[in-house]
Scaffold this active site. Structure first.
Site, PDB file in Angstrom:
ATOM      1  N   TYR A 111       2.600  -5.478   2.595  1.00 11.85           N
ATOM      2  CA  TYR A 111       1.093  -5.767   1.972  1.00 11.85           C
ATOM      3  C   TYR A 111       0.777  -4.893   1.158  1.00 11.85           C
ATOM      4  O   TYR A 111       1.202  -3.592   1.194  1.00 11.85           O
ATOM      5  CB  TYR A 111       0.446  -6.146   3.210  1.00 11.85           C
ATOM      6  CG  TYR A 111      -0.170  -4.888   3.889  1.00 11.85           C
ATOM      7  CD1 TYR A 111       0.516  -4.078   4.724  1.00 11.85           C
ATOM      8  CD2 TYR A 111      -1.658  -4.409   3.607  1.00 11.85           C
ATOM      9  CE1 TYR A 111      -0.148  -2.847   5.293  1.00 11.85           C
ATOM     10  CE2 TYR A 111      -2.103  -3.503   4.237  1.00 11.85           C
ATOM     11  CZ  TYR A 111      -1.400  -2.484   4.807  1.00 11.85           C
ATOM     12  OH  TYR A 111      -2.012  -1.715   5.601  1.00 11.85           O
TER      13      TYR A 111
ATOM     14  N   ARG B  47       4.440  -0.547  -5.728  1.00 12.80           N
ATOM     15  CA  ARG B  47       4.408   0.011  -4.459  1.00 12.80           C
ATOM     16  C   ARG B  47       4.918  -1.217  -3.354  1.00 12.80           C
ATOM     17  O   ARG B  47       5.885  -1.160  -2.618  1.00 12.80           O
ATOM     18  CB  ARG B  47       3.361   0.792  -3.701  1.00 12.80           C
ATOM     19  CG  ARG B  47       3.445   1.351  -2.544  1.00 12.80           C
ATOM     20  CD  ARG B  47       2.217   2.032  -1.979  1.00 12.80           C
ATOM     21  NE  ARG B  47       1.250   1.321  -1.842  1.00 12.80           N
ATOM     22  CZ  ARG B  47      -0.031   1.809  -1.571  1.00 12.80           C
ATOM     23  NH1 ARG B  47      -0.325   3.144  -1.391  1.00 12.80           N
ATOM     24  NH2 ARG B  47      -1.060   1.014  -1.291  1.00 12.80           N
TER      25      ARG B  47
ATOM     26  N   ARG C 249      13.408 -18.395  15.440  1.00 12.94           N
ATOM     27  CA  ARG C 249      13.103 -16.961  15.848  1.00 12.94           C
ATOM     28  C   ARG C 249      14.421 -16.194  16.419  1.00 12.94           C
ATOM     29  O   ARG C 249      14.904 -16.687  17.438  1.00 12.94           O
ATOM     30  CB  ARG C 249      12.248 -16.998  16.932  1.00 12.94           C
ATOM     31  CG  ARG C 249      11.780 -15.636  17.219  1.00 12.94           C
ATOM     32  CD  ARG C 249      10.994 -15.633  18.461  1.00 12.94           C
ATOM     33  NE  ARG C 249      10.474 -14.176  18.920  1.00 12.94           N
ATOM     34  CZ  ARG C 249      11.534 -13.345  19.230  1.00 12.94           C
ATOM     35  NH1 ARG C 249      12.851 -13.874  19.502  1.00 12.94           N
ATOM     36  NH2 ARG C 249      11.167 -12.058  19.528  1.00 12.94           N
TER      37      ARG C 249
ATOM     38  N   HIS D 200      16.096 -12.075  15.964  1.00 10.76           N
ATOM     39  CA  HIS D 200      15.731 -10.832  15.100  1.00 10.76           C
ATOM     40  C   HIS D 200      16.251 -10.743  13.896  1.00 10.76           C
ATOM     41  O   HIS D 200      15.727 -10.271  12.824  1.00 10.76           O
ATOM     42  CB  HIS D 200      16.131  -9.650  16.059  1.00 10.76           C
ATOM     43  CG  HIS D 200      15.167  -9.524  17.243  1.00 10.76           C
ATOM     44  ND1 HIS D 200      14.995 -10.505  18.086  1.00 10.76           N
ATOM     45  CD2 HIS D 200      14.452  -8.354  17.762  1.00 10.76           C
ATOM     46  CE1 HIS D 200      13.932  -9.960  19.236  1.00 10.76           C
ATOM     47  NE2 HIS D 200      13.837  -8.895  18.736  1.00 10.76           N
TER      48      HIS D 200
ATOM     49  N   LYS E   6       4.639   0.146   3.559  1.00  9.22           N
ATOM     50  CA  LYS E   6       3.344  -0.389   3.727  1.00  9.22           C
ATOM     51  C   LYS E   6       3.634  -1.806   4.553  1.00  9.22           C
ATOM     52  O   LYS E   6       3.685  -2.705   3.772  1.00  9.22           O
ATOM     53  CB  LYS E   6       2.460  -0.400   2.644  1.00  9.22           C
ATOM     54  CG  LYS E   6       0.983  -0.400   2.992  1.00  9.22           C
ATOM     55  CD  LYS E   6       0.228  -0.298   1.695  1.00  9.22           C
ATOM     56  CE  LYS E   6      -1.574  -0.273   1.892  1.00  9.22           C
ATOM     57  NZ  LYS E   6      -1.900   0.603   2.881  1.00  9.22           N
TER      58      LYS E   6
ATOM     59  N   GLU F 245      -1.587  11.923   8.268  1.00 10.25           N
ATOM     60  CA  GLU F 245      -2.747  10.820   7.646  1.00 10.25           C
ATOM     61  C   GLU F 245      -3.284  10.333   8.613  1.00 10.25           C
ATOM     62  O   GLU F 245      -3.500  10.716   9.921  1.00 10.25           O
ATOM     63  CB  GLU F 245      -1.738  10.067   6.795  1.00 10.25           C
ATOM     64  CG  GLU F 245      -0.978   9.139   7.768  1.00 10.25           C
ATOM     65  CD  GLU F 245      -0.117   8.111   6.606  1.00 10.25           C
ATOM     66  OE1 GLU F 245      -0.797   7.715   5.633  1.00 10.25           O
ATOM     67  OE2 GLU F 245       0.603   7.294   7.089  1.00 10.25           O
TER      68      GLU F 245
ATOM     69  N   LEU G   1       2.169   7.289   4.285  1.00 15.18           N
ATOM     70  CA  LEU G   1       2.354   6.288   3.171  1.00 15.18           C
ATOM     71  C   LEU G   1       1.472   6.993   2.079  1.00 15.18           C
ATOM     72  O   LEU G   1       0.365   7.429   1.914  1.00 15.18           O
ATOM     73  CB  LEU G   1       1.158   5.132   3.792  1.00 15.18           C
ATOM     74  CG  LEU G   1       1.190   3.614   2.984  1.00 15.18           C
ATOM     75  CD1 LEU G   1       0.328   3.843   1.629  1.00 15.18           C
ATOM     76  CD2 LEU G   1       2.786   3.200   2.586  1.00 15.18           C
TER      77      LEU G   1
HETATM   78  C1  PLP Z   1      -2.727   1.826   2.790  1.00 21.03           C
HETATM   79  C2  PLP Z   1      -2.637   3.082   3.123  1.00 21.03           C
HETATM   80  C3  PLP Z   1      -3.076   4.441   3.071  1.00 21.03           C
HETATM   81  C4  PLP Z   1      -3.822   4.597   1.782  1.00 21.03           C
HETATM   82  O1  PLP Z   1      -3.491   3.995   0.531  1.00 21.03           O
HETATM   83  P1  PLP Z   1      -4.203   3.681  -0.582  1.00 21.03           P
HETATM   84  O2  PLP Z   1      -3.109   3.113  -1.814  1.00 21.03           O
HETATM   85  O3  PLP Z   1      -4.859   4.955  -1.125  1.00 21.03           O
HETATM   86  O4  PLP Z   1      -5.039   2.501  -0.261  1.00 21.03           O
HETATM   87  C5  PLP Z   1      -2.797   5.496   3.834  1.00 21.03           C
HETATM   88  N1  PLP Z   1      -2.207   5.585   4.835  1.00 21.03           N
HETATM   89  C6  PLP Z   1      -1.945   4.346   5.334  1.00 21.03           C
HETATM   90  C7  PLP Z   1      -1.060   4.268   6.713  1.00 21.03           C
HETATM   91  C8  PLP Z   1      -2.075   3.122   4.639  1.00 21.03           C
HETATM   92  O5  PLP Z   1      -1.704   2.006   5.222  1.00 21.03           O
END
Ligand code: PLP
Length: 286
Positions: free
Chosen positions: A31, A50, A98, A100, A144, A176, A200
């Site tokens: 996403y 991305r 369903r 895996h 993501k 993070e 991320l």
């Molecule tokens: C989306 C996200 C971010 C921030 O990314 P942006 O592109 O700046 O919105 C940072 N860490 C995680 C775990 C995320 O899912």
């Protein structure tokens, strides 16, 4: 509200997804969240790039060109008369009975819709609180993914503690936030974790580092310990929806006179400028 379901723009209540969409059973998908400023999606190309990378890393192959997807998202923004707010989009692997494992021929399913505008002005001016939590996520945090279970658990923990974000610590190192990237300033030098498999790589993070380069401001891409976080002069987080957000308290300990520090304020202002100039040139081009 109008939503995008694959290549159709529909009213929300007309948009139906299959109960065996793998996004639903397995969180098998990826996403993005894009911010809209005055009707212009900020860094849309970077977000879509991305998204394609995340999809590729989990073996979802998208036939459509990124430009075509961008165009449909622009149509969605228009259809909703969006001025400010967010755009959420996800791609799941598709519908399958369903198991895996999956069939390589599944058709990925796209859903996109507007997120309401939420002002972060006050929080940006006053700063927010954070708590720390152990980083117990998997080792592909660079994707993501729709699988946000642990991120949800620690965000909820923060929320229940009256805090804005959880700062994740793996082996003593700050990685993070649950949905943001973390920066510290010590003796005038900005520091943040390298963009490897443990975080991320935020578009906001990258944009800020671009701004640092353009201005010749010093920074280090280097992991730092929890102790360094707690002893930093300034701490802030970045994300699409928060932009540059000062953190003034961590685990109940207050930083720098309980207000956003001078470096954070400078970066905030520079980021806002970048948003302004980019959304302005995009409008002029259109
Ligand atoms: C989306 C996200 C971010 C921030 O990314 P942006 O592109 O700046 O919105 C940072 N860490 C995680 C775990 C995320 O899912």
């Amino acid at each position: 509200m109008k939503v995008l379901l694959n290549d159709e723009i529909l009213e929300r209540n007309e948009a139906k997804v299959d109960i065996e969409d793998r996004g639903y059973q397995f969180g098998d998908g990826v996403y993005e969240v894009v911010n809209i400023y005055d009707g212009v999606p900020f860094t849309l190309k970077e977000h879509i790039a991305r998204l394609y990378r995340s999809a590729k890393e989990i073996g979802i192959l998208l036939n459509e060109q990124p430009e075509q997807l961008c165009n449909r998202l622009l149509e969605l923004i228009k259809a909703n008369n969006m001025t400010n707010g967010g755009l959420y989009l996800q791609i799941s692997r598709g519908v399958f009975n369903r198991t895996h494992h999956y069939d390589q021929t599944l058709t990925p399913q796209l859903v996109a819709y507007p997120l309401p505008y939420k002002s972060v002005q006050d929080a940006q001016t006053n700063g927010v609180e954070a708590i720390t939590a152990e980083d117990l996520r998997w080792l592909r945090c660079d994707i993501k993914s729709l699988n946000l279970l642990y991120n949800i658990m620690v965000k909820q923990k923060a929320s229940e503690a009256g805090a804005f974000e959880s700062i994740l610590i793996r082996d003593g190192i700050v990685t993070e936030g649950s949905s943001s990237n973390i920066f510290i300033v010590k003796d005038g030098i900005l520091r943040t974790h390298p963009a490897n498999n443990l975080i991320l790589n935020g578009i906001t993070r990258r944009k800020l580092l671009e701004i640092m380069d353009a201005n010749g401001w010093d920074y280090k891409i280097q992991p730092f310990h929890k102790e360094e976080l707690m002893e930093a002069d300034e701490v802030f987080l970045t994300s699409t929806t928060s932009e540059v957000m000062p953190i003034i308290k961590i685990d109940g300990v207050t930083f720098s006179q309980a207000k956003p520090g001078p470096y954070t304020s400078k970066f905030q202002a520079a980021f806002r400028e970048a948003v302004k100039s980019e959304t302005k040139t995009t409008t002029e081009k259109a």
